[in-house]
Enzyme design. Sequence first.
Site, PDB file in Angstrom:
ATOM      1  N   CYS A 109       0.832  -1.201   0.000  1.00  0.00           N
ATOM      2  CA  CYS A 109       0.000   0.000   0.000  1.00  0.00           C
ATOM      3  C   CYS A 109       0.869   1.254   0.000  1.00  0.00           C
ATOM      4  CB  CYS A 109      -0.937  -0.009   1.204  1.00  0.00           C
ATOM      5  SG  CYS A 109      -2.067   1.393   1.265  1.00  0.00           S
ATOM      6  N   CYS A 208      -6.424  -4.139   6.847  1.00  0.00           N
ATOM      7  CA  CYS A 208      -7.591  -3.255   6.842  1.00  0.00           C
ATOM      8  C   CYS A 208      -8.731  -3.772   5.974  1.00  0.00           C
ATOM      9  CB  CYS A 208      -7.176  -1.853   6.398  1.00  0.00           C
ATOM     10  SG  CYS A 208      -6.746  -1.699   4.648  1.00  0.00           S
TER      11      CYS A 208
END
Length: 378
Positions: A109, A208
């Site tokens: 990410c 997440c």
Amino acid sequence: MTQTSPRPLRVLAAMSGGVDSAVAAARAAEAGHDVTGVHLALSANPQSFRTGARGCCTIEDSRDARRAADVIGIPFYVWDLAERFREDVVEDFIAEYEAGRTPNPCLRCNEKIKFAALLDKALALGFDAVCTGHYATVVTRPDGGRELHRASDMAKDQSYVLGVLDERQLAHALFPLGDTLTTKDEIRAEAERRGLAVAKKPDSHDICFIADGDTQGFLASRLGRAEGDIVDESGARVGSHEGAFGFTIGQRKGLRIGHPAPDGKPRYVLDISPVDNTVTVGPAEALDVVGLTAIRPRWCGAAPVGSGAYTAQLRAHGGETAVTAEPVGEELRVAFAEPVRGVAPGQAIVLYDGTRVVGSATIASTVRRTAATATASA
């Protein structure tokens, strides 16, 4: 050699909705920079990601980030990067497990979203830098080049997941929390003094985009359950599983083996073969790794030349180990001073020279001590 700037910058502060990114944005604004807050919408359906305060991708998080920006007194926007996140992080995560590797989605990410998609868009809009709440430090050398260093507080250091950043990206990165020796309680106290409602919000953890924290269930829903064999080092079947993707190298718990090993000692995952959907288990000492080959190296500055002595970190919350490493073409070849365990293809290895991050690469293969000893004695 510090991260100070001779002039105010136009800064885009990535605000996850947590306390760290809120305090980082506030510190950047207090330093005199022209700060704009942005929350990244990373899910087309935010309810499919974590709810409450456990993640950084929910509707609640975007609202928390907006409230923090209002208190700081900076403009605030929500940018939709859901499709890019799905392609570069979620689909990559699934594909890596399907191939029998163990990826790090937070590192991916940072590489693909926060310091590629976000930074590129920020620069195109005239911003000078992206600010995040990571605990790491960017140092400016006398020649103007940038280096990435560990945070002043090793207990909170997050340089491992930033080891994918190159020098160009570091030149446009601000980490206001990295060079202060403060505990997390002190960061929360600072947030409270600043009137930020996220002061007492729990930290995010786990992955997440996996709503309930059940990685194996998430992968099974995407890849389908496929029963296969668990075998020992001799190839004898000792159990079964519902998908090789549900295992990682070095795993001990959850193997569901019906009977103990002959020596009565615990068994660990030694190998994952997606081709025949087989998981191999064995004793802890069979996990000892003495070397590895890594691919896709990314250097935080100039690439090193020749063989050198470094320390290496192999997981986000792991310690350092002494290594000798050498770039060879598009590979990085590493030898460990002492055997290490739990090293899996797909993980990132990050090299350090003291506190300086040299670079990172993705582990492609490992050399086990047992195999190396057998080869040497043959």
